[in-house]
Design an enzyme around this catalytic site. Structure first.
Site, PDB file in Angstrom:
ATOM      1  N   GLY A  11       0.832  -1.202   0.000  1.00  0.00           N
ATOM      2  CA  GLY A  11       0.000   0.000   0.000  1.00  0.00           C
ATOM      3  C   GLY A  11       0.862   1.245   0.000  1.00  0.00           C
ATOM      4  N   ARG A  14      -0.095   5.562  -1.578  1.00  0.00           N
ATOM      5  CA  ARG A  14      -0.840   6.727  -1.074  1.00  0.00           C
ATOM      6  C   ARG A  14      -0.866   6.727   0.458  1.00  0.00           C
ATOM      7  NH1 ARG A  14      -6.332   5.676   0.032  1.00  0.00           N
ATOM      8  NH2 ARG A  14      -6.943   3.540  -0.447  1.00  0.00           N
ATOM      9  N   VAL A  63      -2.690  -7.947  -0.954  1.00  0.00           N
ATOM     10  CA  VAL A  63      -1.954  -8.622   0.131  1.00  0.00           C
ATOM     11  C   VAL A  63      -2.786  -9.685   0.846  1.00  0.00           C
ATOM     12  CG1 VAL A  63      -0.354  -6.694   0.551  1.00  0.00           C
ATOM     13  CG2 VAL A  63      -2.465  -6.870   1.902  1.00  0.00           C
ATOM     14  N   ASN A  89       2.204  -2.105   5.402  1.00  0.00           N
ATOM     15  CA  ASN A  89       1.432  -0.884   5.664  1.00  0.00           C
ATOM     16  C   ASN A  89      -0.025  -0.996   5.203  1.00  0.00           C
ATOM     17  OD1 ASN A  89       1.030   2.253   5.738  1.00  0.00           O
ATOM     18  ND2 ASN A  89       0.655   1.678   3.608  1.00  0.00           N
ATOM     19  N   SER A 141      -1.596   0.119  15.081  1.00  0.00           N
ATOM     20  CA  SER A 141      -2.365   1.347  15.338  1.00  0.00           C
ATOM     21  C   SER A 141      -2.515   1.541  16.838  1.00  0.00           C
ATOM     22  CB  SER A 141      -3.762   1.224  14.714  1.00  0.00           C
ATOM     23  OG  SER A 141      -4.604   2.258  15.194  1.00  0.00           O
ATOM     24  N   TYR A 154     -11.172  -3.763  13.131  1.00  0.00           N
ATOM     25  CA  TYR A 154      -9.904  -3.060  12.883  1.00  0.00           C
ATOM     26  C   TYR A 154      -8.958  -3.198  14.086  1.00  0.00           C
ATOM     27  CZ  TYR A 154      -6.834   0.875  11.629  1.00  0.00           C
ATOM     28  OH  TYR A 154      -5.747   1.668  11.318  1.00  0.00           O
ATOM     29  N   LYS A 158      -5.279  -4.946  14.341  1.00  0.00           N
ATOM     30  CA  LYS A 158      -4.071  -4.187  14.714  1.00  0.00           C
ATOM     31  C   LYS A 158      -3.432  -4.735  15.993  1.00  0.00           C
ATOM     32  CE  LYS A 158      -4.079  -1.438  11.210  1.00  0.00           C
ATOM     33  NZ  LYS A 158      -2.972  -1.488  10.238  1.00  0.00           N
ATOM     34  N   ILE A 187      -3.776  10.143  12.170  1.00  0.00           N
ATOM     35  CA  ILE A 187      -2.918  10.701  11.123  1.00  0.00           C
ATOM     36  C   ILE A 187      -3.811  11.166   9.967  1.00  0.00           C
ATOM     37  CG2 ILE A 187      -0.957  10.235   9.580  1.00  0.00           C
ATOM     38  CD1 ILE A 187      -0.209   9.844  12.566  1.00  0.00           C
TER      39      ILE A 187
HETATM   40  P1  NAP Z   1      -5.215   4.984   3.322  1.00  0.00           P
HETATM   41  O1  NAP Z   1      -4.886   6.355   2.952  1.00  0.00           O
HETATM   42  O2  NAP Z   1      -6.634   4.530   3.237  1.00  0.00           O
HETATM   43  O3  NAP Z   1      -4.275   3.971   2.500  1.00  0.00           O
HETATM   44  C1  NAP Z   1      -4.441   2.593   2.615  1.00  0.00           C
HETATM   45  C2  NAP Z   1      -3.368   1.921   1.807  1.00  0.00           C
HETATM   46  O4  NAP Z   1      -3.530   0.496   1.930  1.00  0.00           O
HETATM   47  C3  NAP Z   1      -3.479   2.254   0.329  1.00  0.00           C
HETATM   48  O5  NAP Z   1      -2.196   2.443  -0.222  1.00  0.00           O
HETATM   49  C4  NAP Z   1      -4.113   1.007  -0.264  1.00  0.00           C
HETATM   50  O6  NAP Z   1      -3.726   0.763  -1.598  1.00  0.00           O
HETATM   51  C5  NAP Z   1      -3.542  -0.075   0.634  1.00  0.00           C
HETATM   52  N1  NAP Z   1      -4.354  -1.297   0.568  1.00  0.00           N
HETATM   53  C6  NAP Z   1      -5.612  -1.479   1.016  1.00  0.00           C
HETATM   54  N2  NAP Z   1      -6.015  -2.729   0.749  1.00  0.00           N
HETATM   55  C7  NAP Z   1      -4.978  -3.351   0.129  1.00  0.00           C
HETATM   56  C8  NAP Z   1      -4.775  -4.671  -0.361  1.00  0.00           C
HETATM   57  N3  NAP Z   1      -5.742  -5.589  -0.296  1.00  0.00           N
HETATM   58  N4  NAP Z   1      -3.579  -4.974  -0.915  1.00  0.00           N
HETATM   59  C9  NAP Z   1      -2.601  -4.044  -1.013  1.00  0.00           C
HETATM   60  N5  NAP Z   1      -2.743  -2.761  -0.557  1.00  0.00           N
HETATM   61  C10 NAP Z   1      -3.919  -2.444   0.010  1.00  0.00           C
HETATM   62  O7  NAP Z   1      -4.791   4.694   4.827  1.00  0.00           O
HETATM   63  P2  NAP Z   1      -3.567   5.257   5.669  1.00  0.00           P
HETATM   64  O8  NAP Z   1      -4.120   6.173   6.678  1.00  0.00           O
HETATM   65  O9  NAP Z   1      -2.461   5.690   4.816  1.00  0.00           O
HETATM   66  O10 NAP Z   1      -3.165   3.912   6.439  1.00  0.00           O
HETATM   67  C11 NAP Z   1      -1.972   3.186   6.184  1.00  0.00           C
HETATM   68  C12 NAP Z   1      -1.773   2.192   7.313  1.00  0.00           C
HETATM   69  O11 NAP Z   1      -1.666   2.906   8.545  1.00  0.00           O
HETATM   70  C13 NAP Z   1      -2.929   1.235   7.494  1.00  0.00           C
HETATM   71  O12 NAP Z   1      -2.456  -0.039   7.879  1.00  0.00           O
HETATM   72  C14 NAP Z   1      -3.713   1.849   8.622  1.00  0.00           C
HETATM   73  O13 NAP Z   1      -4.491   0.904   9.307  1.00  0.00           O
HETATM   74  C15 NAP Z   1      -2.590   2.400   9.470  1.00  0.00           C
HETATM   75  N6  NAP Z   1      -3.008   3.456  10.390  1.00  0.00           N
HETATM   76  C16 NAP Z   1      -3.518   4.626   9.941  1.00  0.00           C
HETATM   77  C17 NAP Z   1      -3.888   5.599  10.859  1.00  0.00           C
HETATM   78  C18 NAP Z   1      -4.444   6.940  10.439  1.00  0.00           C
HETATM   79  O14 NAP Z   1      -4.848   7.690  11.338  1.00  0.00           O
HETATM   80  N7  NAP Z   1      -4.487   7.278   9.187  1.00  0.00           N
HETATM   81  C19 NAP Z   1      -3.754   5.348  12.221  1.00  0.00           C
HETATM   82  C20 NAP Z   1      -3.241   4.147  12.638  1.00  0.00           C
HETATM   83  C21 NAP Z   1      -2.855   3.197  11.719  1.00  0.00           C
HETATM   84  P3  NAP Z   1      -4.804   0.690  -2.808  1.00  0.00           P
HETATM   85  O15 NAP Z   1      -5.580   1.959  -2.783  1.00  0.00           O
HETATM   86  O16 NAP Z   1      -3.970   0.474  -3.997  1.00  0.00           O
HETATM   87  O17 NAP Z   1      -5.676  -0.515  -2.489  1.00  0.00           O
END
Ligand code: NAP
Length: 246
Positions: A11, A14, A63, A89, A141, A154, A158, A187
């Site tokens: 991932g 983005r 994945v 990620n 997370s 979720y 995590k 984030i």
């Molecule tokens: P996001 O903007 O929604 O991005 C999610 C990423 O995961 C995208 O690049 C997406 O790629 C990829 N993804 C989803 N399903 C997939 C699959 N089946 N196979 C491969 N790639 C996949 O979310 P984010 O905020 O950047 O989150 C990134 C990570 O950080 C996640 O694990 C999330 O749980 C964790 N996190 C985020 C926060 C927050 O506040 N934002 C907090 C704690 C943890 P595609 O679009 O190509 O599918």
């Protein structure tokens, strides 16, 4: 500098993944930017890396698909001969109170967020043993530590990542391989954009620094864990949450 190293960022096109891809590339790492649905964004990230003088390529793979992850690793190992850094990620949310949560929403979140980490690590395991080196960084997370109403699926995924991380650290430590997790708080990405304002405000109240974080804040911790500066750190969960889970 991490010149000559190869990283796979799931991932990585983005959100937080993009910042991690850019951050690693800035240190000289060749980055394989994995995507599932967002090919365009992954290509843009690769372009951004290349125009800054770095090396990167895109690789499409879901994945959650065990065999597809095996094919991806096989292809990458054949092509590059080694993979030094794995950043798990990729993640999704399918929020809802337990009373209304469908079985599909529970299963899909576990399949991508938790089993996705198993799928990539399982197919890299032998290669890491052969290399006698490797750094795995799993994105957990703050909610995997604290729990969160409306996110049972979720949070379970995590929290599961934390158990997986500690177990893999214990299994692989004697071979010089480190496995750590980073636990981001709130984030600013597309994932959190869709949260209701009331939920975001309530979360901000819990943050000691009183503001949400940026993808680059998480990337900083990941780049550190991927570097030789973190060679003596394994099995840890580093919170990047502005003090939310203190
Ligand atoms: P996001 O903007 O929604 O991005 C999610 C990423 O995961 C995208 O690049 C997406 O790629 C990829 N993804 C989803 N399903 C997939 C699959 N089946 N196979 C491969 N790639 C996949 O979310 P984010 O905020 O950047 O989150 C990134 C990570 O950080 C996640 O694990 C999330 O749980 C964790 N996190 C985020 C926060 C927050 O506040 N934002 C907090 C704690 C943890 P595609 O679009 O190509 O599918």
């Amino acid at each position: 500098m991490l010149e000559g190293k190869v990283a796979l960022v799931t991932g990585g096109g983005r959100g937080i993944g993009r910042a991690i891809s850019l951050g690693l590339a800035k240190e000289g790492v060749f980055v394989v930017v994995n995507y599932n649905g967002s090919e365009e964004k992954a290509r843009e990230t690769v372009e951004a890396i290349r125009s800054a003088g770095g090396g990167a390529e895109v690789f499409g793979c879901n994945v959650a698909d065990f065999n597809a992850c095996g094919e991806m690793m096989k292809e990458l190992i054949e092509k590059y001969g080694h993979i030094d850094i794995l950043v798990n990620n990729a993640g999704i949310t399918r929020d809802g109170l337990m009373a209304k949560m469908s079985e599909e929403d529970f299963d899909e979140v576990i399949a991508i967020n938790l089993k996705g980490c198993f799928n990539t690590m399982r197919h890299l395991y032998r290669q890491f043993l052969k290399q006698r080196s490797g750094k795995v960084i799993n994105i957990s997370s703050v909610t995997g530590i604290m729990g969160n109403p409306g996110q049972a699926n979720y949070c379970a995924s995590k929290a599961g990542i934390i158990g997986l991380t500690k177990s893999m650290a214990r299994e692989l430590g004697s071979r010089g391989i480190t496995v750590n997790a980073v636990a981001p708080g709130l984030i600013e990405t597309e994932m959190t954009e869709k949260l209701p304002d009331s939920v975001k405000e309530a979360m901000k109240e819990q943050i000691i620094l009183r503001r949400p974080g940026k993808p680059e804040d998480v990337a900083g911790a990941v780049v550190f864990l991927a570097s030789e500066k973190a060679d003596y750190i394994t099995g840890q969960v580093i919170s990047v949450d502005g003090g939310m889970a203190v």
